[in-house]
Design a protein around this motif. Structure first.
Motif, PDB file in Angstrom:
ATOM      1  N   ARG A   1       0.857  -1.181   0.000  1.00 24.99           N
ATOM      2  CA  ARG A   1       0.000   0.000   0.000  1.00 24.99           C
ATOM      3  C   ARG A   1       0.893   1.231   0.000  1.00 24.99           C
ATOM      4  N   ALA A   2       0.302   2.357  -0.381  1.00 24.98           N
ATOM      5  CA  ALA A   2       1.010   3.630  -0.287  1.00 24.98           C
ATOM      6  C   ALA A   2       0.612   4.277   1.030  1.00 24.98           C
ATOM      7  N   GLN A   3       1.596   4.572   1.854  1.00 26.96           N
ATOM      8  CA  GLN A   3       1.306   5.276   3.106  1.00 26.96           C
ATOM      9  C   GLN A   3       1.403   6.761   2.831  1.00 26.96           C
ATOM     10  N   VAL A   4       0.309   7.458   3.056  1.00 28.45           N
ATOM     11  CA  VAL A   4       0.215   8.876   2.725  1.00 28.45           C
ATOM     12  C   VAL A   4       0.472   9.746   3.948  1.00 28.45           C
ATOM     13  N   PHE A   5       0.130   9.239   5.124  1.00 30.19           N
ATOM     14  CA  PHE A   5       0.265  10.052   6.321  1.00 30.19           C
ATOM     15  C   PHE A   5       0.508   9.170   7.534  1.00 30.19           C
TER      16      PHE A   5
ATOM     17  N   ASP B   1       3.372   2.913  -8.753  1.00 31.04           N
ATOM     18  CA  ASP B   1       2.633   3.670  -9.760  1.00 31.04           C
ATOM     19  C   ASP B   1       1.605   4.581  -9.087  1.00 31.04           C
ATOM     20  N   LEU B   2       0.911   4.055  -8.086  1.00 27.13           N
ATOM     21  CA  LEU B   2      -0.039   4.873  -7.330  1.00 27.13           C
ATOM     22  C   LEU B   2       0.695   5.994  -6.601  1.00 27.13           C
ATOM     23  N   LYS B   3       1.829   5.686  -6.021  1.00 24.65           N
ATOM     24  CA  LYS B   3       2.602   6.707  -5.306  1.00 24.65           C
ATOM     25  C   LYS B   3       2.910   7.873  -6.230  1.00 24.65           C
TER      26      LYS B   3
ATOM     27  N   LYS C   1     -10.217  12.222   2.751  1.00 22.86           N
ATOM     28  CA  LYS C   1     -11.291  12.875   2.004  1.00 22.86           C
ATOM     29  C   LYS C   1     -10.759  13.513   0.721  1.00 22.86           C
ATOM     30  N   GLU C   2      -9.611  14.180   0.811  1.00 18.69           N
ATOM     31  CA  GLU C   2      -9.007  14.819  -0.366  1.00 18.69           C
ATOM     32  C   GLU C   2      -8.642  13.782  -1.430  1.00 18.69           C
ATOM     33  N   ILE C   3      -8.098  12.666  -0.998  1.00 15.19           N
ATOM     34  CA  ILE C   3      -7.715  11.609  -1.941  1.00 15.19           C
ATOM     35  C   ILE C   3      -8.955  11.006  -2.588  1.00 15.19           C
ATOM     36  N   LYS C   4      -9.990  10.764  -1.802  1.00 11.72           N
ATOM     37  CA  LYS C   4     -11.231  10.186  -2.336  1.00 11.72           C
ATOM     38  C   LYS C   4     -11.905  11.105  -3.350  1.00 11.72           C
ATOM     39  N   GLU C   5     -11.734  12.421  -3.203  1.00 11.48           N
ATOM     40  CA  GLU C   5     -12.315  13.359  -4.161  1.00 11.48           C
ATOM     41  C   GLU C   5     -11.679  13.214  -5.539  1.00 11.48           C
ATOM     42  N   ILE C   6     -10.380  12.968  -5.574  1.00  8.19           N
ATOM     43  CA  ILE C   6      -9.676  12.845  -6.858  1.00  8.19           C
ATOM     44  C   ILE C   6      -9.630  11.399  -7.340  1.00  8.19           C
ATOM     45  N   PHE C   7      -9.491  10.452  -6.416  1.00  7.85           N
ATOM     46  CA  PHE C   7      -9.387   9.025  -6.754  1.00  7.85           C
ATOM     47  C   PHE C   7     -10.478   8.234  -6.024  1.00  7.85           C
ATOM     48  N   PRO C   8     -11.740   8.377  -6.428  1.00  3.87           N
ATOM     49  CA  PRO C   8     -12.830   7.703  -5.693  1.00  3.87           C
ATOM     50  C   PRO C   8     -12.764   6.178  -5.760  1.00  3.87           C
TER      51      PRO C   8
ATOM     52  N   ALA D   1      -0.684  14.536  -7.813  1.00  6.43           N
ATOM     53  CA  ALA D   1      -1.928  15.194  -7.416  1.00  6.43           C
ATOM     54  C   ALA D   1      -1.763  16.021  -6.138  1.00  6.43           C
ATOM     55  N   PHE D   2      -0.880  15.587  -5.232  1.00  5.29           N
ATOM     56  CA  PHE D   2      -0.683  16.263  -3.948  1.00  5.29           C
ATOM     57  C   PHE D   2       0.806  16.490  -3.711  1.00  5.29           C
ATOM     58  N   PRO D   3       1.407  17.460  -4.393  1.00  9.76           N
ATOM     59  CA  PRO D   3       2.856  17.659  -4.266  1.00  9.76           C
ATOM     60  C   PRO D   3       3.312  17.994  -2.840  1.00  9.76           C
ATOM     61  N   THR D   4       2.448  18.603  -2.038  1.00  9.68           N
ATOM     62  CA  THR D   4       2.855  18.940  -0.671  1.00  9.68           C
ATOM     63  C   THR D   4       2.979  17.700   0.212  1.00  9.68           C
ATOM     64  N   TYR D   5       2.361  16.587  -0.185  1.00  6.09           N
ATOM     65  CA  TYR D   5       2.466  15.347   0.580  1.00  6.09           C
ATOM     66  C   TYR D   5       3.643  14.486   0.113  1.00  6.09           C
ATOM     67  N   GLY D   6       4.286  14.895  -0.961  1.00 11.84           N
ATOM     68  CA  GLY D   6       5.279  14.077  -1.646  1.00 11.84           C
ATOM     69  C   GLY D   6       6.319  13.412  -0.777  1.00 11.84           C
ATOM     70  N   LYS D   7       6.913  14.159   0.142  1.00 15.26           N
ATOM     71  CA  LYS D   7       7.993  13.594   0.957  1.00 15.26           C
ATOM     72  C   LYS D   7       7.486  12.607   2.006  1.00 15.26           C
ATOM     73  N   GLU D   8       6.194  12.631   2.284  1.00 18.74           N
ATOM     74  CA  GLU D   8       5.632  11.726   3.292  1.00 18.74           C
ATOM     75  C   GLU D   8       5.129  10.413   2.702  1.00 18.74           C
ATOM     76  N   ILE D   9       4.920  10.358   1.395  1.00 19.86           N
ATOM     77  CA  ILE D   9       4.335   9.167   0.775  1.00 19.86           C
ATOM     78  C   ILE D   9       5.427   8.147   0.492  1.00 19.86           C
TER      79      ILE D   9
END
Length: 167
Positions: A85-89, A140-142, A105-112, A148-156
């Motif tokens: 899995r991709a760990q986002v946070f 690939d998902l990462k 919620k933000e991820i589900k809005e773009i990738f339901p 889609a969320f460049p501000t989360y990039g270093k945490e994923i």
């Protein structure tokens, strides 16, 4: 030459009966027979198939998944296997729970279509996304999430975990 013919025969038989085998797996998830047993069932063909083989070959092929390996949620059935899995946070601050659900919620809005998992394992809140059998699929998902969320990039990053694979 005989060994090659045997392998070719098994491969051809597998490829031609794959769809019938898949239907049988879905309709009878409690069966514990191998594909060789399925070949010999009259429902799969008009003729009679007899498979003569060394028992060690049957052991190498494996057994259909059944029993406690198969999970059901409503009409859906899946198996739990080691995957990625991709760990986002991840966070252990007071507001980490809110942050995890906000990002979900933000991820589900773009990738339901993605499955998300918010979990708490003291003292950490985690948000993980997806159910993938291979590291490449998760990677690939990462890349898509970082785009889609460049501000989360270093945490994923990719984590190995037990995932749900639909049947």
């Amino acid at each position: 030459m005989r060994k090659f013919s045997y392998v070719a025969l098994i491969t051809a038989a597998f490829l031609t009966s794959h769809s019938a085998f898949a239907q049988e797996v879905n309709s009878d998830l409690t069966a514990t027979t191998t594909i060789f047993d399925a070949f010999q069932e009259p429902s799969l063909s008009k003729g009679k198939v007899v498979v003569n083989q060394d028992p060690s070959i049957k052991k190498m092929v494996g057994v259909r998944l059944a029993g406690d390996k198969v999970q059901r949620t409503g009409n859906d059935a899946f198996i739990k296997v080691q995957g990625f899995r991709a760990q986002v946070f991840t966070g252990n601050q007071r507001l980490s729970k809110d942050e995890a659900f906000k990002r979900e919620k933000e991820i589900k809005e773009i990738f339901p279509e993605l499955t998300t998992y918010v979990t708490y394992t003291a003292p950490f809140w985690k948000l993980r996304v997806g159910d993938f059998r291979s590291h490449e699929e998760a990677y690939d998902l990462k890349r898509k999430l970082v785009e889609a969320f460049p501000t989360y990039g270093k945490e994923i990053y990719i984590v190995k975990e037990e995932v749900n694979i639909p049947l």
